[in-house]
Design a protein around this motif. Structure first.
Motif, PDB file in Angstrom:
ATOM      1  N   GLU A 115      13.459 -24.813  92.130  1.00  0.00           N
ATOM      2  CA  GLU A 115      12.329 -25.738  92.053  1.00  0.00           C
ATOM      3  C   GLU A 115      11.882 -25.954  90.610  1.00  0.00           C
ATOM      4  OE1 GLU A 115       9.270 -24.190  94.536  1.00  0.00           O
ATOM      5  OE2 GLU A 115      10.340 -24.616  96.414  1.00  0.00           O
ATOM      6  N   SER A 116      12.112 -24.966  89.775  1.00  0.00           N
ATOM      7  CA  SER A 116      11.729 -25.071  88.363  1.00  0.00           C
ATOM      8  C   SER A 116      12.755 -25.853  87.551  1.00  0.00           C
ATOM      9  CB  SER A 116      11.572 -23.665  87.753  1.00  0.00           C
ATOM     10  OG  SER A 116      10.569 -22.930  88.444  1.00  0.00           O
ATOM     11  N   GLY A 117      13.870 -26.218  88.187  1.00  0.00           N
ATOM     12  CA  GLY A 117      14.882 -27.029  87.515  1.00  0.00           C
ATOM     13  C   GLY A 117      15.787 -26.251  86.578  1.00  0.00           C
ATOM     14  N   GLU A 118      15.867 -24.936  86.765  1.00  0.00           N
ATOM     15  CA  GLU A 118      16.714 -24.110  85.897  1.00  0.00           C
ATOM     16  C   GLU A 118      18.192 -24.367  86.186  1.00  0.00           C
ATOM     17  OE1 GLU A 118      15.682 -22.180  83.493  1.00  0.00           O
ATOM     18  OE2 GLU A 118      13.535 -22.393  83.908  1.00  0.00           O
ATOM     19  N   LEU A 119      19.007 -24.259  85.151  1.00  0.00           N
ATOM     20  CA  LEU A 119      20.444 -24.437  85.295  1.00  0.00           C
ATOM     21  C   LEU A 119      21.084 -23.131  85.760  1.00  0.00           C
ATOM     22  CD1 LEU A 119      21.183 -26.438  82.010  1.00  0.00           C
ATOM     23  CD2 LEU A 119      21.050 -27.341  84.336  1.00  0.00           C
ATOM     24  N   PRO A 120      22.254 -23.204  86.398  1.00  0.00           N
ATOM     25  CA  PRO A 120      22.928 -21.972  86.826  1.00  0.00           C
ATOM     26  C   PRO A 120      23.337 -21.130  85.619  1.00  0.00           C
ATOM     27  CG  PRO A 120      24.380 -23.866  87.091  1.00  0.00           C
ATOM     28  CD  PRO A 120      23.024 -24.414  86.768  1.00  0.00           C
ATOM     29  N   LEU A 121      23.405 -19.831  85.814  1.00  0.00           N
ATOM     30  CA  LEU A 121      23.783 -18.911  84.745  1.00  0.00           C
ATOM     31  C   LEU A 121      25.305 -18.893  84.636  1.00  0.00           C
ATOM     32  CD1 LEU A 121      21.306 -16.031  85.691  1.00  0.00           C
ATOM     33  CD2 LEU A 121      20.998 -17.807  83.951  1.00  0.00           C
ATOM     34  N   ASP A 122      25.820 -19.351  83.513  1.00  0.00           N
ATOM     35  CA  ASP A 122      27.272 -19.523  83.394  1.00  0.00           C
ATOM     36  C   ASP A 122      28.047 -18.212  83.279  1.00  0.00           C
ATOM     37  OD1 ASP A 122      26.537 -18.786  80.853  1.00  0.00           O
ATOM     38  OD2 ASP A 122      27.282 -20.594  79.858  1.00  0.00           O
ATOM     39  N   PHE A 123      27.367 -17.098  82.973  1.00  0.00           N
ATOM     40  CA  PHE A 123      28.092 -15.836  82.819  1.00  0.00           C
ATOM     41  C   PHE A 123      28.317 -15.122  84.152  1.00  0.00           C
ATOM     42  CE2 PHE A 123      23.570 -15.033  82.034  1.00  0.00           C
ATOM     43  CZ  PHE A 123      23.297 -14.011  82.939  1.00  0.00           C
ATOM     44  N   ILE A 124      27.609 -15.535  85.202  1.00  0.00           N
ATOM     45  CA  ILE A 124      27.803 -14.914  86.512  1.00  0.00           C
ATOM     46  C   ILE A 124      29.140 -15.370  87.098  1.00  0.00           C
ATOM     47  CG2 ILE A 124      26.928 -14.673  88.866  1.00  0.00           C
ATOM     48  CD1 ILE A 124      25.167 -13.320  86.779  1.00  0.00           C
ATOM     49  N   GLY A 125      30.039 -14.421  87.376  1.00  0.00           N
ATOM     50  CA  GLY A 125      31.355 -14.764  87.902  1.00  0.00           C
ATOM     51  C   GLY A 125      32.251 -15.448  86.899  1.00  0.00           C
ATOM     52  N   LYS A 126      31.956 -15.275  85.623  1.00  0.00           N
ATOM     53  CA  LYS A 126      32.745 -15.920  84.567  1.00  0.00           C
ATOM     54  C   LYS A 126      34.153 -15.324  84.478  1.00  0.00           C
ATOM     55  CE  LYS A 126      32.427 -17.021  79.599  1.00  0.00           C
ATOM     56  NZ  LYS A 126      31.567 -16.894  78.385  1.00  0.00           N
ATOM     57  N   PHE A 127      34.291 -14.070  84.907  1.00  0.00           N
ATOM     58  CA  PHE A 127      35.572 -13.376  84.825  1.00  0.00           C
ATOM     59  C   PHE A 127      35.980 -12.821  86.189  1.00  0.00           C
ATOM     60  CE2 PHE A 127      33.401 -13.048  80.755  1.00  0.00           C
ATOM     61  CZ  PHE A 127      34.376 -13.451  79.845  1.00  0.00           C
ATOM     62  N   ASN A 128      37.165 -12.211  86.250  1.00  0.00           N
ATOM     63  CA  ASN A 128      37.607 -11.497  87.442  1.00  0.00           C
ATOM     64  C   ASN A 128      38.390 -10.267  87.004  1.00  0.00           C
ATOM     65  OD1 ASN A 128      40.438 -12.270  87.066  1.00  0.00           O
ATOM     66  ND2 ASN A 128      39.796 -14.312  87.748  1.00  0.00           N
ATOM     67  N   TRP A 230      29.292  -9.976  86.157  1.00  0.00           N
ATOM     68  CA  TRP A 230      30.185 -10.741  85.281  1.00  0.00           C
ATOM     69  C   TRP A 230      31.492 -11.120  85.980  1.00  0.00           C
ATOM     70  CZ3 TRP A 230      25.969  -9.786  82.625  1.00  0.00           C
ATOM     71  CH2 TRP A 230      25.718 -10.501  81.454  1.00  0.00           C
ATOM     72  N   ILE A 231      31.890 -10.330  87.005  1.00  0.00           N
ATOM     73  CA  ILE A 231      33.095 -10.705  87.756  1.00  0.00           C
ATOM     74  C   ILE A 231      32.722 -11.343  89.097  1.00  0.00           C
ATOM     75  CG2 ILE A 231      34.532  -8.954  86.646  1.00  0.00           C
ATOM     76  CD1 ILE A 231      34.322  -7.281  89.216  1.00  0.00           C
ATOM     77  N   GLY A 232      31.428 -11.585  89.293  1.00  0.00           N
ATOM     78  CA  GLY A 232      30.965 -12.310  90.477  1.00  0.00           C
ATOM     79  C   GLY A 232      31.170 -11.594  91.793  1.00  0.00           C
ATOM     80  N   GLU A 233      31.058 -10.274  91.779  1.00  0.00           N
ATOM     81  CA  GLU A 233      31.284  -9.484  92.981  1.00  0.00           C
ATOM     82  C   GLU A 233      30.031  -8.722  93.393  1.00  0.00           C
ATOM     83  OE1 GLU A 233      33.877  -9.346  94.887  1.00  0.00           O
ATOM     84  OE2 GLU A 233      35.499 -10.236  93.713  1.00  0.00           O
ATOM     85  N   SER A 234      29.410  -9.124  94.496  1.00  0.00           N
ATOM     86  CA  SER A 234      28.287  -8.362  95.044  1.00  0.00           C
ATOM     87  C   SER A 234      28.835  -7.079  95.653  1.00  0.00           C
ATOM     88  CB  SER A 234      27.570  -9.161  96.138  1.00  0.00           C
ATOM     89  OG  SER A 234      27.048 -10.360  95.634  1.00  0.00           O
ATOM     90  N   GLY A 235      27.995  -6.045  95.715  1.00  0.00           N
ATOM     91  CA  GLY A 235      28.465  -4.827  96.371  1.00  0.00           C
ATOM     92  C   GLY A 235      27.547  -3.638  96.170  1.00  0.00           C
TER      93      GLY A 235
END
Length: 387
Positions: A115-128, A230-235
């Protein structure tokens, strides 16, 4: 009195799920241990009132006790815990409640950010996990402004984890740390069950750290959970440092955390070949604000100590730690609002409080999100610098 035809195996499952022995359940119900044991064996049945009390004590719906077999309960995020390569144990009712609590807060904050119009965080899941450890560590350091020698900026572990948390929150990551469920001191979180977990999301990533753990262990867990994002893995993590085998994601995140906290170049400079391996590891653990277990693992992985020496020293350190845990006195007290910021994340607290002050969120809903009374919100706002 009418007997409740509960299923013995489900009763046993519910008791184990609550991390409760038969003796403990008996004490809670004020019923003889022998009688509860008979219920669990199927040699006797409780009354409906007793069965209702059992369900309440074990934190399960009353109807569960009558199922033919234990229900399958799905988790909100993957369970990546392994300890000495063993499969994870049962998830307790309190921990499940915590996961739902964190999910509720994370979902609210995501809506707030969108709602605040923030952009997605590009470093989340940037790698694997196919990327190199050094490449990921370099990106984490750059994103968090984590400069070389950062560990030397303070000699106090509490300040160190606070500074890492502040750097992470400055990028938009929610860092929540607690040893109990919300503010309920009767519902403890146990290290034997989990050390931390991460919810990967490009708008509202969240890390939770179990503060029942030693401070040095919390620092490593925080670095480990950053790697998860940084590798986009919840756990859910147990952070086992003992074996080579196990969950690939967990082992990979351990390597990232180790390099992040104990860079190989700095490790080499500080290692003194004239000292014993044990003395070197104890010294480096202090300098880098990590546990002796992390240092031993790092020394082994970098070929400073042999595999045999690693296992010997690891087991010795484990015995010393267990003795320390027996002698450790529980500490409590402190500033309530300061503790609240740690438990709720400062940026989350600011978002909720500002929404309440601006009339976009009912005080009642804000109090539920922050786990405080509505009458305390204005005081908390003052502590956060709003008034």
């Amino acid at each position: 009195m009418t007997q409740a035809l509960i299923t013995p195996s489900v009763l046993e499952w519910a008791r184990n799920r609550a991390f409760m022995t038969i003796d403990a359940l008996s004490d809670k119900l004020s019923i003889k241990t022998e009688k509860v044991a008979m219920w669990e064996k199927g040699d006797a049945k409780p009354t409906f009132k007793q069965a209702q009390n059992v369900a309440k004590a074990l934190q399960v719906p009353f109807g569960y006790l009558f199922l033919t077999q234990p229900p399958e309960e799905k988790l909100l995020i993957p369970d990546l815990r392994t300890v000495k390569d063993s499969a994870p144990g049962e998830i307790s009712a309190t921990f499940r409640e915590l996961l739902h609590e964190m999910d509720r807060k994370q979902q609210w904050y995501k809506e707030y950010v969108l709602e605040s119009g923030e952009l997605p965080l590009d470093f989340i899941g940037k790698f694997n996990i196919k990327h190199s450890v050094d490449e990921i560590v370099s990106d984490i350091r750059q994103t968090l402004n984590w400069t070389s020698g950062f560990a030397s900026s303070t000699n106090i572990k509490d300040e160190y984890i606070k500074e890492i948390s502040l750097k992470a929150e400055a990028t938009g990551i929610l860092i929540m740390r607690n040893s109990v469920l919300a503010n309920n001191t009767h519902k403890h979180l146990y290290v034997r069950e989990f050390r931390g977990f991460a919810i990967s999301d490009k708008y509202a990533p969240l890390i939770f750290i179990n503060t029942a753990d030693a401070k040095s262990a919390q620092i490593f867990t925080l670095a480990h959970e950053l790697a998860h994002l940084w590798i986009g893995e919840s756990g859910i993590s147990a952070v086992d440092l003992h074996e080579n085998e196990g969950n690939r994601i967990e082992k990979f995140c351990n390597k990232i955390a180790a390099e992040l906290l104990m860079p190989e170049s700095e490790f080499a400079i500080k290692w003194n070949n004239t000292k014993s391996n044990e003395n070197n590891c104890e010294y480096l653990a202090t300098k880098f604000h990590v546990s002796i277990f992390v240092t031993l693992r790092r020394a082994y992985d970098l070929n400073y100590i042999s595999r045999e020496n690693f296992y010997i020293l690891f087991e010795e350190a484990q015995k010393k730690f267990e003795e320390y845990q027996k002698d450790k006195k529980a500490s409590g007290g402190g500033d309530f609002f300061r503790t609240l910021k740690v438990r709720n994340s400062e940026i989350f607290s600011q978002a909720v409080v500002s929404s309440a002050l601006e009339g976009r969120l009912l005080y009642r809903d804000a109090s539920a999100l922050l786990n405080i009374k509505a009458s305390k919100i204005n005081d908390y706002a003052h502590k956060l610098g709003f008034r």
